[in-house]
Design an enzyme around this catalytic site. Structure first.
Site, PDB file in Angstrom:
ATOM      1  N   GLY A  60      10.783  30.679 -40.404  1.00  0.00           N
ATOM      2  CA  GLY A  60      11.688  29.806 -39.942  1.00  0.00           C
ATOM      3  C   GLY A  60      13.015  29.452 -41.294  1.00  0.00           C
ATOM      4  O   GLY A  60      12.422  29.842 -42.501  1.00  0.00           O
ATOM      5  N   CYS A  91       5.823  33.739 -43.495  1.00  0.00           N
ATOM      6  CA  CYS A  91       7.060  33.201 -44.463  1.00  0.00           C
ATOM      7  C   CYS A  91       6.661  31.712 -44.161  1.00  0.00           C
ATOM      8  O   CYS A  91       5.678  30.996 -45.073  1.00  0.00           O
ATOM      9  CB  CYS A  91       8.209  33.596 -43.881  1.00  0.00           C
ATOM     10  SG  CYS A  91       9.595  33.206 -45.142  1.00  0.00           S
ATOM     11  N   TYR A  92       7.401  31.034 -43.646  1.00  0.00           N
ATOM     12  CA  TYR A  92       7.266  29.391 -43.176  1.00  0.00           C
ATOM     13  C   TYR A  92       6.125  29.291 -42.618  1.00  0.00           C
ATOM     14  O   TYR A  92       5.313  28.256 -43.014  1.00  0.00           O
ATOM     15  CB  TYR A  92       8.284  28.955 -42.340  1.00  0.00           C
ATOM     16  CG  TYR A  92       8.338  27.525 -41.801  1.00  0.00           C
ATOM     17  CD1 TYR A  92       9.037  26.662 -42.876  1.00  0.00           C
ATOM     18  CD2 TYR A  92       8.009  27.017 -40.723  1.00  0.00           C
ATOM     19  CE1 TYR A  92       9.000  25.366 -42.755  1.00  0.00           C
ATOM     20  CE2 TYR A  92       7.686  25.891 -40.591  1.00  0.00           C
ATOM     21  CZ  TYR A  92       8.543  24.796 -41.467  1.00  0.00           C
ATOM     22  OH  TYR A  92       8.273  23.391 -41.027  1.00  0.00           O
ATOM     23  N   HIS A 180       8.166  39.540 -44.365  1.00  0.00           N
ATOM     24  CA  HIS A 180       8.212  39.681 -42.826  1.00  0.00           C
ATOM     25  C   HIS A 180       7.727  41.102 -42.574  1.00  0.00           C
ATOM     26  O   HIS A 180       8.502  42.018 -43.031  1.00  0.00           O
ATOM     27  CB  HIS A 180       9.735  39.376 -42.599  1.00  0.00           C
ATOM     28  CG  HIS A 180      10.245  38.162 -42.610  1.00  0.00           C
ATOM     29  ND1 HIS A 180       9.886  37.226 -41.550  1.00  0.00           N
ATOM     30  CD2 HIS A 180      10.709  37.370 -43.309  1.00  0.00           C
ATOM     31  CE1 HIS A 180      10.387  35.969 -41.703  1.00  0.00           C
ATOM     32  NE2 HIS A 180      10.945  36.099 -42.995  1.00  0.00           N
ATOM     33  N   GLU A 182       7.333  42.436 -39.830  1.00  0.00           N
ATOM     34  CA  GLU A 182       7.762  43.072 -38.643  1.00  0.00           C
ATOM     35  C   GLU A 182       9.299  43.675 -38.588  1.00  0.00           C
ATOM     36  O   GLU A 182       9.280  44.257 -37.727  1.00  0.00           O
ATOM     37  CB  GLU A 182       7.926  41.626 -37.657  1.00  0.00           C
ATOM     38  CG  GLU A 182       9.040  40.746 -37.574  1.00  0.00           C
ATOM     39  CD  GLU A 182       8.794  39.802 -38.655  1.00  0.00           C
ATOM     40  OE1 GLU A 182       9.460  38.536 -38.887  1.00  0.00           O
ATOM     41  OE2 GLU A 182       7.633  39.753 -39.496  1.00  0.00           O
ATOM     42  N   ASP A 239      18.165  45.530 -13.799  1.00  0.00           N
ATOM     43  CA  ASP A 239      17.456  44.252 -13.868  1.00  0.00           C
ATOM     44  C   ASP A 239      17.169  43.922 -12.456  1.00  0.00           C
ATOM     45  O   ASP A 239      16.125  43.805 -11.962  1.00  0.00           O
ATOM     46  CB  ASP A 239      17.853  43.014 -14.970  1.00  0.00           C
ATOM     47  CG  ASP A 239      17.940  43.559 -16.089  1.00  0.00           C
ATOM     48  OD1 ASP A 239      17.625  44.641 -16.627  1.00  0.00           O
ATOM     49  OD2 ASP A 239      18.960  42.984 -16.939  1.00  0.00           O
ATOM     50  N   LYS A 389      13.952  44.747 -21.935  1.00  0.00           N
ATOM     51  CA  LYS A 389      14.825  45.714 -21.115  1.00  0.00           C
ATOM     52  C   LYS A 389      14.061  47.158 -21.109  1.00  0.00           C
ATOM     53  O   LYS A 389      14.080  47.752 -19.832  1.00  0.00           O
ATOM     54  CB  LYS A 389      16.196  45.690 -21.456  1.00  0.00           C
ATOM     55  CG  LYS A 389      17.099  46.977 -20.978  1.00  0.00           C
ATOM     56  CD  LYS A 389      17.709  46.572 -19.800  1.00  0.00           C
ATOM     57  CE  LYS A 389      18.692  45.858 -19.746  1.00  0.00           C
ATOM     58  NZ  LYS A 389      19.317  45.524 -18.475  1.00  0.00           N
TER      59      LYS A 389
END
Length: 534
Positions: A60, A91-92, A180, A182, A239, A389
Site C-alpha cells: 500500500g 511490503c506494507y 513484490h 507478484e 461478458d 475477462k
C-alpha cells in the site's frame, strides 16, 4: 459464486491500496487456487465467514506511522493463530505484521525503489527450496523498513543494501516479503508464491472452470424460483453473452434477452450481433431501437460520469418497459436482471460489495455497477462478478460459445459515448467515429494481428485542426487510435504497430472518412491512463 463453495481452499487477500493488489489475485488464480480480494480494514466477522486457508496482506502507499494508516482488525492476530491460518505480508503488509506483533518500523535511511538484488540468508520457510547465498532480482517499492523484529521472527533474506527483505516466524505462521513477488519484475516471485501456497499452506491446486460452471448453475437454480421470469440486457460483448448463456443453461426459456440499440453502437453492430445471437447462440433475443431515447437525454451533456449515469438509467427504463410487456404476455413481472459484470468492473467502480473499503478511489462508474438507480425494481444476477475477462472466455468456451465471438475485443457498456469526449450528439461526430473505427478494426484483422491485441478502437476528438486536402485548406477533426495488450484489463501496455501499417491506416482514414484530416496514436499505458478515454 465461489467464496463459500471454495472456502476450504480460499486464499484471502486483504487490500491496503497497492496498485499491484489485484495482480496477486490473478497470479494465485493462475495456479488453480481460488482467491478473493477484500478491504484490508474488513471486520473479523466478514473474514471469518469466508474461512480462508491463507491470508495475504497487500502492499500500500501508506506509512504505518501515518495518522489513520489502514490496519487489519485487531482481533485478526488471535484468530489466525487459533485456526492455524498462515499469513503472508507483502511490503506494507510486512511492516504491519512487524509493528502489530511488537517489532519496530522506521523511515528507511535509503529508500529502495525498482529492481534490487536480494540474498537468501536462511534456506527455510519461504526459501526452503533455495540455497543460502542464492541471489535473485526483485521489485522493491518502500520508504519504511523493519529495524527490529518481533520476538521469534528471523530474517531469511536481505537486500544488497543490507535491509530486511524477507522475515518469518514459522511457529506462529507469519511470513513477510518486503518486495513484490507478484510483478514480472520479480522473475522468481511466482516460485516464492507457489512455495508459500503449496508447501507452507499445503493448499491444493483444485480450482477449475468446470467447477465454477457447475456451482454457478446450482446457485442460479436455487435463487430463481420455478416460475420466475428473468431478463438480460445483451450488449453484443463477451461478458453479457456468456452470462446469458450460463443463465439460459440453468433456467431455459424463462430467460428473456433484450438487445438495445442505444444509438451508441459501432458500425453495423446491431445487424452483426443479432445475426450471431440467432445463428450461433440460439438465444431468445428481442431487439429494441432506442437510439432517439438515449441521444435526446445525452444532448448537451459533457461530463463523463453524468453520461454514464444517464445511460445506466435509460437502460433500466427500457428493461422496466420490457418487463411490462412480458407481464402482459405471461401474467407476471420479471423478478431478476442478468448482467455481465466482471471483477475489474466491480473493482474500478467501487470496492467489492460489503468490503467497507475506504482506501479505493472510484476510477469510473460502470453502467453495471455505479450507473444503476437505487430504486431499481429488478433484483440482480451477476454470475461473472468474481471473474476476470480471460476466465470468462474460458467459461464461455466450456459452454460452447463460438471461439470467434469469445475473442471479440471488449466494448464498453456506455458504447461510443465514452469514445467521444464531450457532447456525443453534436454534428456527425458518432458517424465519423464509426467509419474511422471500422477502418481501424478491419485493418487490424486484415493484418492478422487482431488476436494479439486486448482491445483496439478509435476515439473522436472534438477539436478542429488545420490540414491540406486536395490542394485546399481544411479545418477538420482529429481521430485518435488506441490499442493495448493486457491479461485482465487491470493494467495494460500500448501495442507497438509497424510504422508502415500506421502510415497506410492514417492515409485511409483521412481519405475515406469525411471531416477528418489528422490521425493520432495513443501510446499511454494503464496506469497512468485508463484504457477507455472516459
Amino acid at each position: 459464486m465461489g467464496a463459500q463453495s471454495n472456502k476450504s481452499n480460499l486464499v484471502l487477500i486483504l487490500d491496503f491500496g497497492s496498485q499491484y493488489t489485484h495482480l496477486i489475485t490473478r497470479r494465485i488464480r493462475a495456479l488453480n487456487v481460488f482467491s478473493l480480494c477484500i478491504s484490508g480494514t474488513s471486520t473479523l466477522q466478514s473474514i471469518a465467514e469466508l474461512n480462508p486457508s491463507a491470508i495475504i496482506l497487500s502492499g500500500g502507499p501508506h506509512s504505518v506511522h501515518a495518522d489513520g494508516a489502514p490496519c487489519f482488525a485487531p482481533e485478526l492476530i488471535h484468530c489466525v493463530e487459533s485456526k492455524n491460518i498462515p499469513v503472508l505480508g507483502i511490503c506494507y503488509g510486512l511492516q504491519l505484521i512487524v509493528q502489530k506483533l511488537g517489532g519496530e518500523v522506521k523511515v528507511a535511511g535509503k529508500h529502495e525503489y525498482g529492481r534490487m538484488e536480494i540474498e537468501v540468508a536462511k534456506a527455510e520457510g519461504l526459501f526452503g527450496n533455495k540455497k543460502v547465498g542464492a541471489t535473485q532480482s526483485v521489485w522493491m517499492s518502500h520508504g519504511d523498513e523493519a529495524v527490529k523484529l518481533p520476538e521469534g521472527f528471523e530474517v531469511v533474506a536481505r537486500s544488497n543494501q543490507g535491509a530486511v527483505a524477507a522475515i518469518e516466524n514459522r511457529a506462529r505462521g507469519f511470513y513477510g516479503l518486503q518486495y513484490h513477488p507478484e510483478v514480472t519484475h520479480s522473475p522468481e516471485g511466482m516460485d516464492t508464491l507457489k512455495y508459500f501456497l503449496f508447501d507452507i499452506c499445503e493448499i491444493s491446486a483444485s480450482w477449475k472452470m468446470q467447477d465454477i460452471l457447475d456451482e454457478e448453475l446450482k446457485v442460479i437454480k436455487s435463487k430463481v424460483g420455478p416460475d420466475d421470469l428473468v431478463i438480460c440486457g445483451l450488449s453484443g460483448g463477451v461478458d453479457s453473452t456468456v452470462a446469458a448463456t450460463l443463465v439460459h443453461k440453468a433456467i431455459g426459456d424463462r430467460l428473456h434477452c433484450l438487445f438495445v440499440d442505444n444509438g451508441l453502437l459501432r458500425w453495423r453492430e446491431r445487424e452483426r450481433v443479432m445475426e450471431t445471437f440467432e445463428r450461433d447462440l440460439h438465444l431468445p433475443v428481442t431487439c429494441v431501437d432506442a437510439s432517439e431515447q438515449f441521444l435526446s437525454r445525452l444532448k448537451g451533456v459533457t461530463e463523463p460520469e453524468k453520461k454514464r449515469k444517464i445511460i445506466g438509467e435509460e437502460f433500466i427504463n427500457i428493461f422496466d418497459s420490457f418487463g411490462q410487456e412480458l407481464k402482459q404476455k405471461y401474467g407476471k413481472e420479471p423478478v431478476y436482471l442478468v448482467q455481465g459484470t466482471l471483477y475489474p468492473d466491480v473493482i474500478e467502480s467501487c470496492p467489492p460489495p460489503g468490503s467497507g473499503s475506504t482506501h479505493s478511489h472510484t476510477i469510473k462508474s460502470h453502467h453495471n455497477v455505479g450507473g444503476l438507480p437505487k430504486n431499481m425494481k429488478l433484483k440482480l444476477i451477476e454470475p461473472l462478478k468474481l471473474l476476470f475477462k480471460d476466465e470468462v472466455r474460458e467459461l464461455g468456451k466450456i459452454m460452447g460459445v463460438p471461439e470467434g465471438f469469445l475473442k471479440r475485443h471488449p466494448f464498453p457498456g456506455p458504447g461510443l459515448a465514452v469514445r467521444v469526449p464531450g457532447d456525443v450528439t453534436l454534428g456527425n461526430h458518432l458517424d465519423t467515429l464509426r467509419k474511422a473505427d471500422e477502418i481501424f478494426i478491419q485493418s487490424i484483422k486484415d493484418a492478422g494481428i487482431y488476436d494479439n491485441i486486448w482491445q483496439a478502437f478509435a476515439v473522436f476528438l472534438p477539436v478542429l485542426t488545420v490540414g491540406v486536402q486536395g490542394d485546399q485548406r481544411t479545418y477538420s477533426h482529429a481521430i485518435a487510435l488506441r490499442a493495448v495488450t493486457s491479461h485482465d484489463g487491470m493494467t495494460a501496455d500500448w501495442y507497438d504497430f509497424d510504422h508502415k501499417f500506421l502510415a497506410e491506416l492514417s492515409t485511409r482514414i483521412c481519405n475515406e472518412v469525411v471531416g477528418v484530416n489528422r490521425v493520432l496514436m495513443d501510446i499511454t499505458s494503464k496506469p497512468p491512463s485508463t484504457i477507455e478515454w472516459e
